[in-house]
Design an enzyme around this catalytic site. Sequence first.
Site, PDB file in Angstrom:
ATOM      1  N   PRO A  10     -24.541 -33.712  -5.260  1.00 28.85           N
ATOM      2  CA  PRO A  10     -25.731 -34.300  -4.654  1.00 28.85           C
ATOM      3  C   PRO A  10     -25.991 -35.748  -5.044  1.00 28.85           C
ATOM      4  CG  PRO A  10     -26.232 -32.128  -5.524  1.00 28.85           C
ATOM      5  CD  PRO A  10     -24.821 -32.439  -5.911  1.00 28.85           C
ATOM      6  N   ASN A  11     -26.400 -36.497  -4.063  1.00 34.44           N
ATOM      7  CA  ASN A  11     -26.862 -37.889  -4.188  1.00 34.44           C
ATOM      8  C   ASN A  11     -25.736 -38.905  -4.406  1.00 34.44           C
ATOM      9  OD1 ASN A  11     -29.720 -37.260  -3.961  1.00 34.44           O
ATOM     10  ND2 ASN A  11     -29.528 -36.343  -5.980  1.00 34.44           N
ATOM     11  N   ARG A  55     -27.982 -46.671  -4.915  1.00 30.59           N
ATOM     12  CA  ARG A  55     -28.815 -45.793  -5.733  1.00 30.59           C
ATOM     13  C   ARG A  55     -28.793 -46.257  -7.190  1.00 30.59           C
ATOM     14  NH1 ARG A  55     -26.555 -40.146  -8.149  1.00 30.59           N
ATOM     15  NH2 ARG A  55     -28.509 -39.400  -9.021  1.00 30.59           N
ATOM     16  N   TYR A  63     -25.766 -46.385 -12.039  1.00 30.65           N
ATOM     17  CA  TYR A  63     -24.544 -45.836 -11.441  1.00 30.65           C
ATOM     18  C   TYR A  63     -23.554 -46.901 -10.965  1.00 30.65           C
ATOM     19  CZ  TYR A  63     -27.236 -41.547 -11.677  1.00 30.65           C
ATOM     20  OH  TYR A  63     -27.966 -40.478 -12.142  1.00 30.65           O
ATOM     21  N   ASN A  98     -17.395 -34.375 -10.161  1.00 35.32           N
ATOM     22  CA  ASN A  98     -18.691 -34.927 -10.541  1.00 35.32           C
ATOM     23  C   ASN A  98     -19.719 -34.133  -9.749  1.00 35.32           C
ATOM     24  OD1 ASN A  98     -21.014 -36.273 -11.109  1.00 35.32           O
ATOM     25  ND2 ASN A  98     -20.244 -38.328 -10.630  1.00 35.32           N
ATOM     26  N   ALA A 108     -26.347 -33.774 -10.322  1.00 33.71           N
ATOM     27  CA  ALA A 108     -27.358 -33.056 -11.112  1.00 33.71           C
ATOM     28  C   ALA A 108     -27.039 -31.565 -11.248  1.00 33.71           C
ATOM     29  CB  ALA A 108     -28.732 -33.247 -10.480  1.00 33.71           C
ATOM     30  N   HIS A 123     -25.990 -29.946 -14.566  1.00 34.40           N
ATOM     31  CA  HIS A 123     -26.916 -29.529 -15.616  1.00 34.40           C
ATOM     32  C   HIS A 123     -27.636 -28.230 -15.302  1.00 34.40           C
ATOM     33  CE1 HIS A 123     -26.072 -33.680 -16.471  1.00 34.40           C
ATOM     34  NE2 HIS A 123     -26.737 -34.089 -15.404  1.00 34.40           N
ATOM     35  N   ASP A 136     -19.076 -20.954 -12.964  1.00 31.70           N
ATOM     36  CA  ASP A 136     -18.266 -19.742 -12.744  1.00 31.70           C
ATOM     37  C   ASP A 136     -17.100 -20.018 -11.798  1.00 31.70           C
ATOM     38  OD1 ASP A 136     -19.915 -18.342 -14.425  1.00 31.70           O
ATOM     39  OD2 ASP A 136     -20.930 -17.188 -12.856  1.00 31.70           O
ATOM     40  N   GLU A 164     -13.871 -33.306 -15.710  1.00 34.77           N
ATOM     41  CA  GLU A 164     -15.257 -33.616 -15.330  1.00 34.77           C
ATOM     42  C   GLU A 164     -15.440 -35.126 -15.436  1.00 34.77           C
ATOM     43  OE1 GLU A 164     -18.147 -32.675 -18.351  1.00 34.77           O
ATOM     44  OE2 GLU A 164     -19.713 -32.325 -16.855  1.00 34.77           O
ATOM     45  N   HIS A 220     -18.335 -38.443 -14.906  1.00 37.90           N
ATOM     46  CA  HIS A 220     -19.678 -38.970 -14.633  1.00 37.90           C
ATOM     47  C   HIS A 220     -19.639 -40.472 -14.757  1.00 37.90           C
ATOM     48  CE1 HIS A 220     -21.430 -35.059 -14.445  1.00 37.90           C
ATOM     49  NE2 HIS A 220     -20.784 -34.744 -15.546  1.00 37.90           N
ATOM     50  N   LEU A 221     -20.346 -41.121 -13.851  1.00 40.12           N
ATOM     51  CA  LEU A 221     -20.414 -42.583 -13.909  1.00 40.12           C
ATOM     52  C   LEU A 221     -21.205 -43.042 -15.124  1.00 40.12           C
ATOM     53  CD1 LEU A 221     -21.152 -42.376 -10.229  1.00 40.12           C
ATOM     54  CD2 LEU A 221     -19.419 -43.989 -10.978  1.00 40.12           C
ATOM     55  N   SER A 222     -22.324 -42.375 -15.366  1.00 36.19           N
ATOM     56  CA  SER A 222     -23.222 -42.793 -16.447  1.00 36.19           C
ATOM     57  C   SER A 222     -22.887 -42.055 -17.746  1.00 36.19           C
ATOM     58  CB  SER A 222     -24.675 -42.527 -16.031  1.00 36.19           C
ATOM     59  OG  SER A 222     -24.895 -41.136 -15.859  1.00 36.19           O
ATOM     60  N   ARG A 246     -28.606 -40.595 -22.115  1.00 34.63           N
ATOM     61  CA  ARG A 246     -29.690 -40.482 -21.135  1.00 34.63           C
ATOM     62  C   ARG A 246     -30.672 -39.373 -21.529  1.00 34.63           C
ATOM     63  NH1 ARG A 246     -27.646 -40.618 -15.174  1.00 34.63           N
ATOM     64  NH2 ARG A 246     -29.873 -41.120 -14.883  1.00 34.63           N
ATOM     65  N   ARG A 301     -30.014 -34.124 -19.348  1.00 34.69           N
ATOM     66  CA  ARG A 301     -28.636 -34.426 -18.902  1.00 34.69           C
ATOM     67  C   ARG A 301     -27.604 -34.175 -20.004  1.00 34.69           C
ATOM     68  NH1 ARG A 301     -29.610 -37.220 -13.929  1.00 34.69           N
ATOM     69  NH2 ARG A 301     -31.588 -38.303 -14.079  1.00 34.69           N
TER      70      ARG A 301
END
Length: 151
Positions: free
Chosen positions: A16-17, A24, A29, A80, A83, A86, A93, A104, A106-108, A113, A117
């Site tokens: 998402p997003n 954004r 990001y 990625n 959200a 989390h 699963d 995995e 993540h940009l940030s 944070r 997160r």
Amino acid sequence: MPSKSKPLPIYILNGPNLNLLGSREPEVYGTATLAEISRRSAARARGHGLKVSFRQSNHEGDLIDWIHECRSSGSGLILNAGALTHTSIAIHDACRALGKPIVEVHLSNLAAREPFRHVSFVARAATGSIAGLGAHGYELAVDALAALLEE
Ligand code: DHK
């Protein structure tokens, strides 16, 4: 002589997003769009002789279906989950059921944070994680997955 079968593509799935990347919260990001990240990932994968299936959805079920698809049609997964990282035990699963290497990304830098997160249900099922290196993290994830697939 028997012909060498082509390696299956690596799946790079985005939650998402992440379709909003570029506009954004660029201070969090970065300014690269998802289309740019897709291009850079595919170029990096080509250097390893790999193809990429790069996708994004705002819907948890799509991501789960694609992880299931990767069981038979992919060689490994870069994820990625946005959200959903989390919150989603269902994605956790699905990752556990994949039976293929998972990186995995993540940009940030999640550790720097908000506390909500700091928990990643994906990390518990992943082979390894990359966070905080912006769009470059995807290219590093491709390198890592290529190395894992060589093993
Ligand atoms: C992307 C998101 O959308 C957030 O919900 C995560 C992740 C972090 C990222 O840094 O790529 O918390």
